[in-house]
Scaffold this motif. Structure first.
Motif, mmCIF file in Angstrom:
data_model
loop_
_atom_site.group_PDB
_atom_site.id
_atom_site.type_symbol
_atom_site.label_atom_id
_atom_site.label_comp_id
_atom_site.label_asym_id
_atom_site.label_seq_id
_atom_site.Cartn_x
_atom_site.Cartn_y
_atom_site.Cartn_z
ATOM 1 N N ALA A 184 -10.612 17.236 3.895
ATOM 2 C CA ALA A 184 -10.604 18.384 2.993
ATOM 3 C C ALA A 184 -10.620 19.625 3.968
ATOM 4 O O ALA A 184 -9.873 20.601 3.391
ATOM 5 C CB ALA A 184 -12.273 18.638 2.558
ATOM 6 N N THR A 185 -10.849 19.632 5.092
ATOM 7 C CA THR A 185 -10.689 20.838 6.123
ATOM 8 C C THR A 185 -9.278 21.429 6.217
ATOM 9 O O THR A 185 -8.651 22.275 6.029
ATOM 10 C CB THR A 185 -11.105 20.377 7.522
ATOM 11 N N ARG A 186 -8.209 20.106 6.436
ATOM 12 C CA ARG A 186 -6.734 20.358 6.461
ATOM 13 C C ARG A 186 -6.285 21.096 5.285
ATOM 14 O O ARG A 186 -5.355 21.902 5.352
ATOM 15 C CB ARG A 186 -6.161 19.183 7.068
ATOM 16 N N VAL A 187 -6.581 20.381 4.120
ATOM 17 C CA VAL A 187 -6.352 20.771 2.780
ATOM 18 C C VAL A 187 -6.567 22.369 2.788
ATOM 19 O O VAL A 187 -5.753 22.965 2.141
ATOM 20 C CB VAL A 187 -6.892 20.008 1.662
ATOM 21 N N LEU A 188 -7.732 22.630 2.892
ATOM 22 C CA LEU A 188 -7.994 24.012 2.794
ATOM 23 C C LEU A 188 -7.483 24.963 3.685
ATOM 24 O O LEU A 188 -6.810 26.015 3.507
ATOM 25 C CB LEU A 188 -9.499 24.282 2.910
ATOM 26 N N PHE A 189 -7.050 24.353 4.968
ATOM 27 C CA PHE A 189 -6.497 25.311 5.862
ATOM 28 C C PHE A 189 -4.938 25.766 5.530
ATOM 29 O O PHE A 189 -4.481 26.562 5.657
ATOM 30 C CB PHE A 189 -6.082 24.523 7.148
ATOM 31 N N TYR A 190 -4.433 24.448 5.013
ATOM 32 C CA TYR A 190 -2.984 24.856 4.436
ATOM 33 C C TYR A 190 -3.088 25.871 3.416
ATOM 34 O O TYR A 190 -2.302 26.645 3.355
ATOM 35 C CB TYR A 190 -2.427 23.464 3.522
ATOM 36 N N GLN A 191 -4.046 25.832 2.589
ATOM 37 C CA GLN A 191 -4.081 26.796 1.473
ATOM 38 C C GLN A 191 -4.615 28.405 1.798
ATOM 39 O O GLN A 191 -3.793 29.236 1.479
ATOM 40 C CB GLN A 191 -5.086 26.413 0.459
ATOM 41 N N LEU A 192 -5.323 28.427 2.688
ATOM 42 C CA LEU A 192 -5.926 29.801 3.204
ATOM 43 C C LEU A 192 -4.620 30.198 4.034
ATOM 44 O O LEU A 192 -4.518 31.444 3.998
ATOM 45 C CB LEU A 192 -7.057 29.493 3.963
ATOM 46 N N ALA A 193 -4.048 29.489 4.999
ATOM 47 C CA ALA A 193 -3.125 29.967 5.862
ATOM 48 C C ALA A 193 -1.994 30.609 5.008
ATOM 49 O O ALA A 193 -1.351 31.590 5.602
ATOM 50 C CB ALA A 193 -2.614 28.845 6.901
ATOM 51 N N THR A 194 -1.617 29.837 4.132
ATOM 52 C CA THR A 194 -0.273 30.154 3.458
ATOM 53 C C THR A 194 -0.870 31.257 2.517
ATOM 54 O O THR A 194 0.226 32.104 2.485
ATOM 55 C CB THR A 194 0.185 28.987 2.402
ATOM 56 N N SER A 195 -1.862 31.314 1.817
ATOM 57 C CA SER A 195 -2.317 32.472 1.098
ATOM 58 C C SER A 195 -2.355 33.510 1.722
ATOM 59 O O SER A 195 -2.143 34.674 1.256
ATOM 60 C CB SER A 195 -3.421 32.317 0.194
ATOM 61 N N THR A 196 -2.893 33.707 2.952
ATOM 62 C CA THR A 196 -3.229 34.902 3.906
ATOM 63 C C THR A 196 -1.824 35.535 4.179
ATOM 64 O O THR A 196 -1.424 36.579 4.045
ATOM 65 C CB THR A 196 -4.065 34.514 5.161
ATOM 66 N N ALA A 197 -0.790 34.622 4.542
ATOM 67 C CA ALA A 197 0.631 34.903 5.081
ATOM 68 C C ALA A 197 1.420 35.526 3.961
ATOM 69 O O ALA A 197 2.133 36.373 4.292
ATOM 70 C CB ALA A 197 1.237 33.673 5.596
ATOM 71 N N LEU A 198 0.980 35.409 2.673
ATOM 72 C CA LEU A 198 1.715 35.742 1.573
ATOM 73 C C LEU A 198 1.333 37.113 0.799
ATOM 74 O O LEU A 198 1.861 37.933 0.514
ATOM 75 C CB LEU A 198 1.853 34.647 0.406
ATOM 76 N N LEU A 199 -0.424 36.859 0.676
ATOM 77 C CA LEU A 199 -1.018 37.896 0.033
ATOM 78 C C LEU A 199 -1.167 39.131 0.656
ATOM 79 O O LEU A 199 -0.916 40.275 0.069
ATOM 80 C CB LEU A 199 -2.219 37.511 -0.391
ATOM 81 N N LEU A 200 -1.529 38.991 1.956
ATOM 82 C CA LEU A 200 -1.617 40.419 2.612
ATOM 83 C C LEU A 200 -0.288 41.328 2.702
ATOM 84 O O LEU A 200 -0.389 42.538 2.679
ATOM 85 C CB LEU A 200 -2.013 40.249 4.096
ATOM 86 N N PRO A 201 0.901 40.637 3.100
ATOM 87 C CA PRO A 201 2.264 41.513 2.985
ATOM 88 C C PRO A 201 2.461 41.959 1.549
ATOM 89 O O PRO A 201 3.111 43.018 1.238
ATOM 90 C CB PRO A 201 3.291 40.450 3.578
ATOM 91 N N ILE A 202 2.221 40.992 0.369
ATOM 92 C CA ILE A 202 2.400 41.362 -0.897
ATOM 93 C C ILE A 202 1.747 42.633 -1.261
ATOM 94 O O ILE A 202 2.197 43.358 -2.108
ATOM 95 C CB ILE A 202 2.338 40.201 -1.618
ATOM 96 N N ALA A 203 0.472 42.736 -1.041
ATOM 97 C CA ALA A 203 -0.423 43.843 -1.304
ATOM 98 C C ALA A 203 0.104 45.192 -1.427
ATOM 99 O O ALA A 203 0.107 45.918 -2.342
ATOM 100 C CB ALA A 203 -1.604 43.590 -0.575
ATOM 101 N N PRO A 204 0.655 45.606 -0.177
ATOM 102 C CA PRO A 204 1.405 46.945 -0.260
ATOM 103 C C PRO A 204 2.561 47.133 -0.841
ATOM 104 O O PRO A 204 2.962 48.182 -1.503
ATOM 105 C CB PRO A 204 1.651 47.270 1.427
ATOM 106 N N LEU A 205 3.491 45.903 -1.334
ATOM 107 C CA LEU A 205 4.629 46.002 -2.158
ATOM 108 C C LEU A 205 4.290 46.236 -3.615
ATOM 109 O O LEU A 205 5.136 46.723 -4.313
ATOM 110 C CB LEU A 205 5.349 44.549 -1.806
#
Length: 302
Positions: A184-205
């Motif tokens: 479960a740790t690795r599944v959550l890591f995939y989701q959190l890492a990908t969403s962090t990389a996508l959502l933080l740059p998208i916010a100002p856009l």
């Protein structure tokens, strides 16, 4: 692949706690929105949870990167996870939290149907489908009487449906792919890492990178989303998914918006209506129908 079993009493207790945690998240988002734009909140909460998960995994000696063929599916699960929350936070700018919850929590129905067709061992009988339908009817009843919809609320409603599709697709993907066989740790890591990389740059856009007054309630609300919800509760949820039949667990998700209404009564002074009480009974009955074993049967695949 390890065989999943129907949830027992300990899993029931954990799911109720998780639903209460997720139900309060609606209150925390509203509080944090006083100082932080919604989409930026979503990215920050993923970043906070990602940091905590990385520290926790290092302390436990767990490795995230392994050549086991799950990277592609993990990134796809993370993309679906990010899209789900992007739609939720954007949708809340157009519609009320109550309407958003109605559409978002069609996800358990979509998930169960997807699992029924895609994952061996997750097939449901008519009794189970009847229980899910009854629980969904309870959700509709709980929120049908809440008015005050904003102009262009339909935009938020559509985004809520899309978020539900993203949530359901994520769960089915995890159960139907190699992700079901990793921690479960690795599944959550995939989701959190990908969403962090996508959502933080998208916010100002999308004009959602505003940070205002960081009062104590705002900071605590953001911390709740990152530490309690995105880290602790999601790690527990994915741990449950690796051990129990997902369709049986997903029906408990219907409790989350009901908890949200209850917290609205407690913390926001909203009036508890008769329809909500009846809805709670419908949801409870639906959960019983889905989780009762068949008479004279010990088949864990039912």
């Amino acid at each position: 692949m390890e065989q999943r079993t129907p949830p027992g009493l300990s899993a029931f207790a954990l799911m109720i706690l998780l639903c209460a945690t997720w139900g309060y998240q609606q209150v925390s988002i509203k509080i944090a929105s006083e100082g932080i734009s919604p989409v930026l909140q979503s990215g920050l909460r993923s970043a906070i949870a990602l940091l905590l998960l990385t520290l926790w995994a290092r302390w436990r000696g767990l490795a995230f990167w392994q050549r086991d063929g799950t990277l592609r599916m993990g990134l796809l699960a993370g993309l679906l996870f990010a899209i789900e929350f992007l739609f939720i936070y954007l949708g809340l700018a157009y519609t009320t939290a109550s309407r958003m919850i109605v559409f978002l929590y069609t996800a358990p129905c979509l998930t169960v149907l997807g699992l029924h067709w895609c994952v061996p061992g997750e097939q449901l009988r008519w009794r189970h489908l009847g229980g899910i339908s009854l629980a969904f009817a309870g959700i509709v009843l709980a929120f049908a009487g809440k008015g005050g919809a904003r102009p262009n609320a339909w935009i938020g409603d559509v985004l809520g449906v899309l978020a539900a599709v993203g949530w359901a697709a994520t769960t089915v993907l995890i159960r139907a792919s190699k992700l079901a066989s990793i921690s479960a740790t690795r599944v959550l890591f995939y989701q959190l890492a990908t969403s962090t990389a996508l959502l933080l740059p998208i916010a100002p856009l999308v004009g959602e990178a505003t940070i205002g007054a960081l009062t104590l309630p705002v900071v605590l609300a953001l911390a709740y989303q990152g530490v309690i919800v995105a880290f602790a509760s999601y790690l527990t949820w994915f741990w449950l998914l690796t051990r129990h039949l997902t369709g049986r667990l997903m029906v408990f998700s219907f409790l989350t918006p009901l908890f949200g209404v209850a917290f609205g009564v407690l913390f926001l002074g909203e009036r508890l209506t008769t329809s909500f009480i009846v809805a709670a009974i419908c949801v409870a009955t639906g959960i019983v129908l889905v989780n009762l074993p068949a008479a004279g049967s010990c088949d864990h695949r039912q």
